[in-house]
Scaffold this motif. Structure first.
Motif, PDB file in Angstrom:
ATOM      1  N   GLU A  28       0.792  -1.225   0.000  1.00  0.00           N
ATOM      2  CA  GLU A  28       0.000   0.000   0.000  1.00  0.00           C
ATOM      3  C   GLU A  28       0.833   1.289   0.000  1.00  0.00           C
ATOM      4  O   GLU A  28       0.328   2.334  -0.390  1.00  0.00           O
ATOM      5  CB  GLU A  28      -0.919   0.004   1.230  1.00  0.00           C
ATOM      6  N   HIS A  98       1.125   6.763   7.384  1.00  0.00           N
ATOM      7  CA  HIS A  98       0.279   5.668   7.871  1.00  0.00           C
ATOM      8  C   HIS A  98       1.042   4.876   8.936  1.00  0.00           C
ATOM      9  O   HIS A  98       2.215   4.534   8.741  1.00  0.00           O
ATOM     10  CB  HIS A  98      -0.110   4.719   6.735  1.00  0.00           C
ATOM     11  N   TYR A 100       1.035   1.341  10.898  1.00  0.00           N
ATOM     12  CA  TYR A 100       0.509  -0.018  10.776  1.00  0.00           C
ATOM     13  C   TYR A 100       0.713  -0.779  12.087  1.00  0.00           C
ATOM     14  O   TYR A 100       1.814  -0.780  12.650  1.00  0.00           O
ATOM     15  CB  TYR A 100       1.215  -0.773   9.651  1.00  0.00           C
ATOM     16  N   SER A 110      -0.656   6.750  16.085  1.00  0.00           N
ATOM     17  CA  SER A 110      -0.994   7.398  14.822  1.00  0.00           C
ATOM     18  C   SER A 110      -1.356   8.869  15.043  1.00  0.00           C
ATOM     19  O   SER A 110      -1.037   9.735  14.213  1.00  0.00           O
ATOM     20  CB  SER A 110      -2.148   6.662  14.132  1.00  0.00           C
ATOM     21  N   ARG A 118      -3.691   2.602  10.571  1.00  0.00           N
ATOM     22  CA  ARG A 118      -3.965   1.472   9.665  1.00  0.00           C
ATOM     23  C   ARG A 118      -3.850   0.172  10.435  1.00  0.00           C
ATOM     24  O   ARG A 118      -2.771  -0.384  10.641  1.00  0.00           O
ATOM     25  CB  ARG A 118      -2.974   1.492   8.495  1.00  0.00           C
TER      26      ARG A 118
END
Length: 347
Positions: A28, A98, A100, A110, A118
Motif C-alpha cells: 500500500e 500511515h 501499521y 498514529s 492502519r
C-alpha cells in the motif's frame, strides 16, 4: 503525495502475523519503515538478529534498530508519551503518513505521528488480543517455538535452534552420539553427507577437488533442511572443516569456495563437541587405518585452536559421552556468552 508507512515492535520472534503487517504496508505504501526494539527482558535473541530477519526478508524496507527505546508496555499516559517521544526522535523529522499495527497502541501512536491509523488483522467486534487472519502471538511462540513453527519463516526458525556439531577423526563415535542425542531430545540429526557421497562417487578411494567442494555444499543444504524441522536442537555429524581437512590430506590444497565454507564454520554452530580417539578403531574398507586417525585428530584439534573455535571434548564409552554432552547442553543458553557460566577468581 508520497506515502510512508511505519510499523514497530519487538518481533521476538518475527512471525507470520508480523509478516502480514509488513507485506500489507509494502503493498500500500511508497516507502515502509520497520522499527525493531531491543528487549532483553523478553527474549535472548539479540536486536541485530531480529532486525536482520526483516532486512533479509524485505530488502526494500528501511529498518531502524531501537537500542535505547522504552521497555515498559501499557496503556497509561506516561507510557504512551514515552513511546511517542522516542519514535518521533528516531524518525528524525521523517514524515509518516500511515501507522501499521495489530495492537491497541495504533490509535495513540498514529495521532502522535499525524498519520492514518492502519489496523491490520483487526475487526471492530474483537478485542486487541484477538487476531483472525494469523491467530498467533509472539508470546505463544516463545513458549513453544516447535509447536508453532508453521507461523515462522524458516529463516527465523533456524535462528531459534541450537545447532550442535560433532567433530573428530574417522571412527571416533560422532555418528552414534549425534543419533542417540537426537532420539533423547525428540529432534533431528544430520548424518555425514561426505560418506554417502564418497561411496557413490569415489574412484580408487579418491575424490577430486571439485567433488570435495560438492560434499561441503550438499552437506550445508541438508543442514538447512533439517534446521527447519528440528526441535530445539539439531545434532550434526561433521561439517565443512572436516571436508577441508580431507582436501588438504589428499590434494594438499582446497578450492577457494571450500576454504570459504570452512571459514564460515567459525560462526555457524552454537556448540562444537570433539569426539576423542579413546574408543576402538572400526577398521572398515573405506578408512585408512588407526595411525591416520590419530594424525587426523591432531589436525582437527589444531584447526579448531587456530580458528579460535571453542569446543568441548567427549570421551569414554557411549553412556559417558552422553552424560558429558547432556551436562553441556543443560548449561548452554543460545545467544549467551559461554564464559558467563564460568566463575572468575578474584584476588
Amino acid at each position: 503525495m508520497t506515502t510512508c508507512g511505519l510499523t514497530l515492535g519487538k518481533f521476538a520472534p518475527l512471525h507470520r502475523g508480523h509478516q502480514c503487517l509488513i507485506e500489507t504496508a509494502l503493498a500500500e505504501m511508497d516507502e515502509v519503515i520497520v522499527m525493531v526494539y531491543d528487549c532483553p527482558e523478553t527474549t535472548d535473541v539479540p536486536l541485530s538478529v531480529r532486525a536482520n530477519w526483516v532486512r533479509q526478508l524485505y530488502p526494500t524496507v528501511k529498518v531502524i534498530e531501537a537500542w535505547d527505546g522504552p521497555t515498559e508496555i501499557g496503556d497509561t499516559p506516561a507510557i504512551k508519551q514515552a513511546h511517542e517521544t522516542y519514535v518521533l526522535r528516531q524518525l528524525q523529522g521523517q514524515r509518516v503518513t500511515h501507522f501499521y499495527s495489530r495492537e491497541f497502541y495504533g490509535e495513540h501512536m498514529s495521532v502522535a505521528l499525524g498519520a492514518v491509523n492502519r489496523l491490520v488483522d483487526w475487526t471492530p467486534q474483537s478485542t486487541w488480543e484477538i487476531r483472525t487472519a494469523v491467530p498467533i502471538s509472539a508470546t505463544q511462540i516463545r513458549a513453544s517455538p516447535y509447536e508453532h513453527r508453521q507461523f515462522l519463516h524458516p529463516l527465523v526458525y533456524r535462528d531459534l535452534i541450537t545447532h550442535v556439531v560433532f567433530l573428530g577423526a574417522p571412527s571416533t563415535g560422532k555418528t552414534t552420539l549425534a543419533e542417540v542425542l537426537a532420539q533423547c531430545h525428540n529432534t533431528r540429526w544430520m548424518p555425514e553427507y561426505g560418506r554417502e557421497y564418497w561411496e557413490t562417487h569415489q574412484v580408487e578411494r579418491r575424490l577430486s577437488l571439485e567433488q570435495l567442494e560438492a560434499i561441503a555444499v550438499g552437506h550445508l543444504e541438508r543442514e538447512e533442511s533439517h534446521l527447519a524441522q528440528a526441535n530445539r536442537y539439531l545434532f550434526t555429524d561433521t561439517n565443512a572443516l572436516t571436508t577441508y581437512r580431507f582436501s588438504l590430506y589428499y590434494h594438499g590444497t582446497a578450492t577457494p569456495y571450500l576454504t570459504e565454507l570452512a571459514n564460515r564454520c567459525s560462526a555457524r554452530y552454537d556448540l562444537v563437541f570433539l569426539c576423542e580417539t579413546d574408543i576402538p578403531y572400526d577398521d572398515t574398507w573405506d578408512r585408512s587405518g588407526a595411525g591416520n586417525r590419530d594424525v587426523f585428530q591432531k589436525q582437527i584439534v589444531s584447526d579448531l585452536l587456530v580458528r579460535r573455535i571453542p569446543f568441548f571434548r567427549v570421551s569414554g564409552d557411549l553412556q559417558r559421552r552422553i552424560r558429558q554432552a547432556e551436562k553441556v547442553l543443560a548449561q548452554f543458553q543460545k545467544y549467551h556468552n559461554l564464559l558467563d557460566s564460568v566463575p572468575i577468581a578474584h584476588d
